[in-house]
Design a protein around this motif. Structure first.
Motif, PDB file in Angstrom:
ATOM      1  N   GLY A   1      73.504  85.566  73.689  1.00 20.02           N
ATOM      2  CA  GLY A   1      72.698  86.164  72.642  1.00 20.02           C
ATOM      3  C   GLY A   1      71.323  86.546  73.141  1.00 20.02           C
ATOM      4  O   GLY A   1      71.124  86.767  74.336  1.00 20.02           O
ATOM      5  N   TYR A   2      70.358  86.598  72.218  1.00 16.61           N
ATOM      6  CA  TYR A   2      68.998  86.965  72.600  1.00 16.61           C
ATOM      7  C   TYR A   2      68.029  86.409  71.561  1.00 16.61           C
ATOM      8  O   TYR A   2      68.415  86.019  70.442  1.00 16.61           O
ATOM      9  N   LYS A   3      66.755  86.390  71.906  1.00 15.45           N
ATOM     10  CA  LYS A   3      65.686  86.041  70.978  1.00 15.45           C
ATOM     11  C   LYS A   3      64.439  86.815  71.386  1.00 15.45           C
ATOM     12  O   LYS A   3      64.013  86.764  72.541  1.00 15.45           O
ATOM     13  N   ALA A   4      63.857  87.556  70.444  1.00 20.83           N
ATOM     14  CA  ALA A   4      62.608  88.292  70.660  1.00 20.83           C
ATOM     15  C   ALA A   4      61.603  87.789  69.628  1.00 20.83           C
ATOM     16  O   ALA A   4      61.899  87.778  68.431  1.00 20.83           O
ATOM     17  N   GLU A   5      60.424  87.405  70.087  1.00 20.48           N
ATOM     18  CA  GLU A   5      59.477  86.751  69.188  1.00 20.48           C
ATOM     19  C   GLU A   5      58.050  87.168  69.504  1.00 20.48           C
ATOM     20  O   GLU A   5      57.685  87.372  70.668  1.00 20.48           O
ATOM     21  N   ALA A   6      57.244  87.310  68.461  1.00 22.97           N
ATOM     22  CA  ALA A   6      55.805  87.535  68.582  1.00 22.97           C
ATOM     23  C   ALA A   6      55.099  86.412  67.833  1.00 22.97           C
ATOM     24  O   ALA A   6      55.488  86.049  66.716  1.00 22.97           O
ATOM     25  N   VAL A   7      54.062  85.846  68.461  1.00 24.07           N
ATOM     26  CA  VAL A   7      53.322  84.731  67.883  1.00 24.07           C
ATOM     27  C   VAL A   7      51.847  85.082  67.849  1.00 24.07           C
ATOM     28  O   VAL A   7      51.293  85.637  68.815  1.00 24.07           O
ATOM     29  N   GLY A   8      51.202  84.786  66.736  1.00 22.80           N
ATOM     30  CA  GLY A   8      49.768  84.990  66.610  1.00 22.80           C
ATOM     31  C   GLY A   8      49.154  83.835  65.850  1.00 22.80           C
ATOM     32  O   GLY A   8      49.828  83.166  65.059  1.00 22.80           O
ATOM     33  N   GLY A   9      47.881  83.570  66.104  1.00 23.31           N
ATOM     34  CA  GLY A   9      47.261  82.466  65.402  1.00 23.31           C
ATOM     35  C   GLY A   9      45.788  82.344  65.671  1.00 23.31           C
ATOM     36  O   GLY A   9      45.165  83.195  66.331  1.00 23.31           O
ATOM     37  N   TYR A  10      45.235  81.237  65.175  1.00 20.30           N
ATOM     38  CA  TYR A  10      43.791  80.997  65.263  1.00 20.30           C
ATOM     39  C   TYR A  10      43.572  79.528  65.606  1.00 20.30           C
ATOM     40  O   TYR A  10      44.258  78.646  65.096  1.00 20.30           O
ATOM     41  N   SER A  11      42.600  79.285  66.486  1.00 23.28           N
ATOM     42  CA  SER A  11      42.267  77.926  66.918  1.00 23.28           C
ATOM     43  C   SER A  11      40.814  77.623  66.582  1.00 23.28           C
ATOM     44  O   SER A  11      39.917  78.369  66.994  1.00 23.28           O
ATOM     45  N   TRP A  12      40.608  76.557  65.812  1.00 23.51           N
ATOM     46  CA  TRP A  12      39.262  76.060  65.540  1.00 23.51           C
ATOM     47  C   TRP A  12      38.988  74.930  66.531  1.00 23.51           C
ATOM     48  O   TRP A  12      39.504  73.808  66.392  1.00 23.51           O
ATOM     49  N   GLY A  13      38.223  75.199  67.565  1.00 22.02           N
ATOM     50  CA  GLY A  13      38.034  74.263  68.652  1.00 22.02           C
ATOM     51  C   GLY A  13      36.775  73.417  68.506  1.00 22.02           C
ATOM     52  O   GLY A  13      35.890  73.689  67.685  1.00 22.02           O
ATOM     53  N   GLU A  14      36.697  72.381  69.344  1.00 20.97           N
ATOM     54  CA  GLU A  14      35.540  71.481  69.352  1.00 20.97           C
ATOM     55  C   GLU A  14      34.278  72.199  69.813  1.00 20.97           C
ATOM     56  O   GLU A  14      33.179  71.902  69.337  1.00 20.97           O
ATOM     57  N   PHE A  15      34.438  73.149  70.752  1.00 18.09           N
ATOM     58  CA  PHE A  15      33.289  73.854  71.301  1.00 18.09           C
ATOM     59  C   PHE A  15      33.225  75.313  70.849  1.00 18.09           C
ATOM     60  O   PHE A  15      32.148  75.903  70.778  1.00 18.09           O
ATOM     61  N   ASP A  16      34.391  75.934  70.599  1.00 19.08           N
ATOM     62  CA  ASP A  16      34.393  77.324  70.151  1.00 19.08           C
ATOM     63  C   ASP A  16      35.729  77.626  69.473  1.00 19.08           C
ATOM     64  O   ASP A  16      36.688  76.868  69.569  1.00 19.08           O
ATOM     65  N   ASP A  17      35.759  78.755  68.759  1.00 24.55           N
ATOM     66  CA  ASP A  17      36.975  79.224  68.110  1.00 24.55           C
ATOM     67  C   ASP A  17      37.576  80.361  68.910  1.00 24.55           C
ATOM     68  O   ASP A  17      36.876  81.057  69.661  1.00 24.55           O
ATOM     69  N   ALA A  18      38.884  80.578  68.727  1.00 27.89           N
ATOM     70  CA  ALA A  18      39.555  81.645  69.468  1.00 27.89           C
ATOM     71  C   ALA A  18      40.806  82.079  68.738  1.00 27.89           C
ATOM     72  O   ALA A  18      41.408  81.318  67.966  1.00 27.89           O
ATOM     73  N   MET A  19      41.191  83.318  68.980  1.00 25.09           N
ATOM     74  CA  MET A  19      42.482  83.825  68.510  1.00 25.09           C
ATOM     75  C   MET A  19      43.520  83.619  69.606  1.00 25.09           C
ATOM     76  O   MET A  19      43.183  83.494  70.785  1.00 25.09           O
TER      77      MET A  19
ATOM     78  N   LEU B   1      47.447  85.144  70.955  1.00 27.92           N
ATOM     79  CA  LEU B   1      48.528  86.113  70.863  1.00 27.92           C
ATOM     80  C   LEU B   1      49.583  85.777  71.922  1.00 27.92           C
ATOM     81  O   LEU B   1      49.238  85.452  73.062  1.00 27.92           O
ATOM     82  N   GLY B   2      50.837  85.872  71.554  1.00 28.65           N
ATOM     83  CA  GLY B   2      51.905  85.590  72.504  1.00 28.65           C
ATOM     84  C   GLY B   2      53.146  86.414  72.223  1.00 28.65           C
ATOM     85  O   GLY B   2      53.427  86.782  71.070  1.00 28.65           O
ATOM     86  N   LEU B   3      53.896  86.728  73.264  1.00 30.62           N
ATOM     87  CA  LEU B   3      55.159  87.452  73.169  1.00 30.62           C
ATOM     88  C   LEU B   3      56.193  86.741  74.023  1.00 30.62           C
ATOM     89  O   LEU B   3      55.865  86.182  75.084  1.00 30.62           O
ATOM     90  N   SER B   4      57.426  86.777  73.593  1.00 30.48           N
ATOM     91  CA  SER B   4      58.502  86.198  74.400  1.00 30.48           C
ATOM     92  C   SER B   4      59.798  86.938  74.122  1.00 30.48           C
ATOM     93  O   SER B   4      60.018  87.455  73.023  1.00 30.48           O
ATOM     94  N   PHE B   5      60.644  86.972  75.139  1.00 27.68           N
ATOM     95  CA  PHE B   5      61.968  87.571  75.004  1.00 27.68           C
ATOM     96  C   PHE B   5      62.896  86.885  75.986  1.00 27.68           C
ATOM     97  O   PHE B   5      62.524  86.618  77.134  1.00 27.68           O
ATOM     98  N   GLU B   6      64.099  86.576  75.537  1.00 26.29           N
ATOM     99  CA  GLU B   6      65.123  86.024  76.424  1.00 26.29           C
ATOM    100  C   GLU B   6      66.482  86.477  75.934  1.00 26.29           C
ATOM    101  O   GLU B   6      66.708  86.645  74.735  1.00 26.29           O
ATOM    102  N   ALA B   7      67.381  86.715  76.883  1.00 28.90           N
ATOM    103  CA  ALA B   7      68.726  87.180  76.563  1.00 28.90           C
ATOM    104  C   ALA B   7      69.667  86.714  77.657  1.00 28.90           C
ATOM    105  O   ALA B   7      69.270  86.515  78.813  1.00 28.90           O
ATOM    106  N   GLY B   8      70.914  86.522  77.293  1.00 30.03           N
ATOM    107  CA  GLY B   8      71.889  86.084  78.286  1.00 30.03           C
ATOM    108  C   GLY B   8      73.294  86.128  77.736  1.00 30.03           C
ATOM    109  O   GLY B   8      73.512  86.232  76.526  1.00 30.03           O
ATOM    110  N   GLY B   9      74.237  86.065  78.641  1.00 32.34           N
ATOM    111  CA  GLY B   9      75.632  86.049  78.244  1.00 32.34           C
ATOM    112  C   GLY B   9      76.539  86.152  79.445  1.00 32.34           C
ATOM    113  O   GLY B   9      76.101  86.261  80.593  1.00 32.34           O
TER     114      GLY B   9
END
Length: 624
Positions: free
Chosen positions: A402-420, A422-430
């Motif tokens: 099969g396969y899996k395609a995914e996009a991830v986004g988010g926000y981090s409230w850090g001890e010293f600073d904040d940041a956004m 972004l991530g992408l991933s894809f995997e397939a096989g058979g």
């Protein structure tokens, strides 16, 4: 008596040198979308798995005659008969008699859409009745898994429409339970109603009581006792006690308890607590994963741990105390038009440290207090195939295509600073004409909101392949290849900001401590399943060669080069109580020549991998 006993030993020696059983059968076949010949030949009232087919009846009969002869000769005297009972157990189905890959959902396709009627459960003990004294004693000590425990793991019930892929998924789920050794689901058409089928589910239990032990650094020793099927409920309990090897001083106890399917809701409940000298643990949680194509997942865990954490850069371990709250959920919906599921997931993570090494804004970011909110969305498809003689050494295995395609986004409230993030991933096989191949990549990075710069970025690329089984003279051979490339840029300093060779992505015989931000690895292994079975032993020979580059240079080929290679043997006998032995010799080399190596290793297990394409909670891409 001494003379007769010597005669028996000579008979055993002669049998070992003269009675070799040849395992024959076709190589791996690439599954196709058409119904295979096996559907036309299997009886309409019973589904028979590949493991029930015998590839070489003459060899099996020859082995049976050999063991019958040994048993009859040893029954005449007490001591030889006692030795026979200690060394030999009754044979089980030969699951390595063929290298065929089977799409069981195609075999079950003729029953698709029919109504499920009665569901009957047949439970079998760990060993067959009438075995030797050790088998009979084990069966008496073992609590058979209860009928309701197996029923609560079913993804279907009476009145539901028969879905072949769901049935195969359910078999994979049941076999993943540590207390189940094997399972078969037989389809029995109703003689009075052609639109209805009855199901017969046959399970065999595993022996689930085990002892454990470990020798840790600083003289710490752990001994433990566990049962993965308490009173046949499917719940697992593990108790560990710790003491010092130098003066036998008490170091504390650890307690773990798990309910794999709470009240039939498919939620797994977990609890762990205790201490181990300076380490302490309190963990509790509940989680449910995606099981069907249209389904939901939900989880909540809390942990309060104090333990030494390995710092890669300094090659040392330091004490860290951390509290962590993790909550996630998601929903997937099957889209028939594209034969895939669309899913949406979310996750919130709260992390606080009360004891840790020094930290700064640019140092030890993995030890910063932070709150993270992530959202993920994607598509996935997963279909399981049955095979053997791959990563297991005799057991039937399930590999997903099969396969899996995914996009991830988010926000981090850090001890010293904040940041956004972004991530992408894809995997397939058979399974393809030349074997099984899978590939995938993950890419992720934080974005500094103040400067707009990308930082703590990482990319990981994986390619894995293993060949069909092919014949060379009378032996079966399978070739494995694995490639991994990991690169980081704009990394900070401190814990988890560099990588090394690991057990998963590393060189088998290398023990050298090396770090970097760029890593490339090629692993190769050749496994030869020989046709010889002296006294029922299956013999597999393997050789491996690993090549790796690791360092801090952006040009991967300017980093340090290492290689390891070696060979070994795996022995397996279904009749012996301890049925698998693996012996491995290895050597590692670097630029200066011989480096620190894991020269010799003996174990009673073989590697086991399983490819999955089902989504999980959103993750941040980083280093191990």
């Amino acid at each position: 008596m001494y003379v007769r006993f010597c005669i028996i030993l000579l008979l055993l020696s002669a049998a070992a040198s003269a009675s070799f059983a040849r395992v024959a059968g076709p190589g791996m076949r690439s599954p196709k979308r058409t119904v295979p010949d096996t559907v036309r030949t299997h009886t309409p009232d019973r589904f028979t798995p590949d493991s029930a087919r015998i590839a070489n009846p003459r060899a099996a009969a020859r082995n049976a005659r050999l063991y019958d002869s040994i048993r009859s000769k040893t029954e005449r005297r007490r001591v030889p008969h006692l030795l026979y009972k200690m060394l030999f157990v009754r044979p089980v189905l030969d699951t390595t008699s063929n290298g065929r890959v089977t799409d069981e959902s195609l075999l079950l396709a003729p029953y698709a859409g029919k109504t499920i009627g009665d569901i009957t459960i047949e439970r079998r003990q760990v060993f067959d009745n009438g075995g030797n004294w050790l088998e009979r004693t084990s069966n008496k000590l073992h609590y058979l898994t209860r009928d309701r425990v197996i029923r609560r793991d079913l993804l279907f019930g009476p009145g539901d429409r028969f879905d072949p892929q769901l049935v195969v998924r359910n078999k994979q789920l049941l076999r993943s339970r540590s207390y189940i050794a094997d399972v078969d689901i037989a389809v029995l058409p109703d003689s009075l109603d052609t639109t209805r089928v009855n199901l017969l589910i046959t399970t065999r239990d595993s022996w689930t009581i085990s002892a454990d032990g470990a020798l840790h650094s600083e003289g710490r020793t752990m001994v433990g006792l566990s049962d993965a099927n308490i009173l046949g409920t499917g719940n697992s309990l593990k108790f560990m006690t710790n003491f010092s090897r130098s003066d036998f001083s008490y170091g504390g106890n650890m307690f773990e308890y798990e309910i794999p399917n709470l009240l039939g809701t498919f939620y797994t409940a977990e609890f762990a607590a205790g201490r181990d000298f300076y380490n302490s643990t309190l963990e509790l949680g509940m989680r449910k994963e995606f099981l069907k194509r249209t389904d939901y997942e939900l989880g909540l865990t809390y942990s309060d741990n104090k333990a030494k954490r390995y710092m890669i850069e300094t090659d040392t371990s330091l004490l860290v105390k951390e509290r962590n709250l993790d909550a996630w959920g998601g929903y997937s919906h099957y889209l028939p038009g594209i034969r895939s599921s669309l899913y949406l997931t979310g996750r919130y993570n709260y992390r606080r440290f009360s004891r840790r090494p020094p930290v700064r804004a640019d140092y030890n970011p993995a030890l910063h207090d932070q709150d993270v909110l992530l959202l993920g969305t994607g598509l996935y498809r997963e279909r399981f195939y049955t095979a053997n003689m791959i990563y297991g050494f005799g057991a039937r295995e399930y590999l997903a295509s099969g396969y899996k395609a995914e996009a991830v986004g988010g926000y981090s409230w850090g001890e010293f600073d904040d940041a956004m993030y972004l991530g992408l991933s894809f995997e397939a096989g058979g399974f393809r004409t030349m074997g099984y191949i899978m590939g995938g990549f993950t890419l992720g990075s934080y974005i500094d909101l103040a400067s707009g710069m990308w930082r703590r970025s990482a990319v990981d690329i994986d390619l894995r392949w293993f060949s069909n089984l092919f014949m060379v003279r009378r032996s079966r051979i399978r070739q494995f290849l694995a490639f991994n490339y990991t690169q980081g840029w704009n990394r900070l300093q401190g814990n988890d900001e560099s990588i090394r060779f690991t057990h998963v992505n590393g060189l088998q015989a290398l023990k050298e401590h090396i770090t970097g931000t760029n890593r490339m690895i090629l692993n190769t292994e050749t496994v030869i399943f020989t046709p010889y079975q002296p006294l029922g032993f299956r013999i597999a020979l393997f050789g491996f060669a690993d090549f790796g580059l690791l360092g801090y240079s952006p040009n991967i080929f300017k980093n340090e080069f290492y290689t390891s290679f070696g060979l070994g043997v795996r022995l397996r006998n279904e009749r012996l109580v301890f049925n698998t032995i693996q012996i491995r010799l290895g050597l590692a080399l670097g630029k200066p020549g011989l480096v620190e190596s894991d020269f010799f290793r003996i174990s009673n297990s073989t590697r086991l991998e399983q490819y999955r394409y089902r989504p999980t909670r959103p993750e941040i891409v980083g280093f191990e």
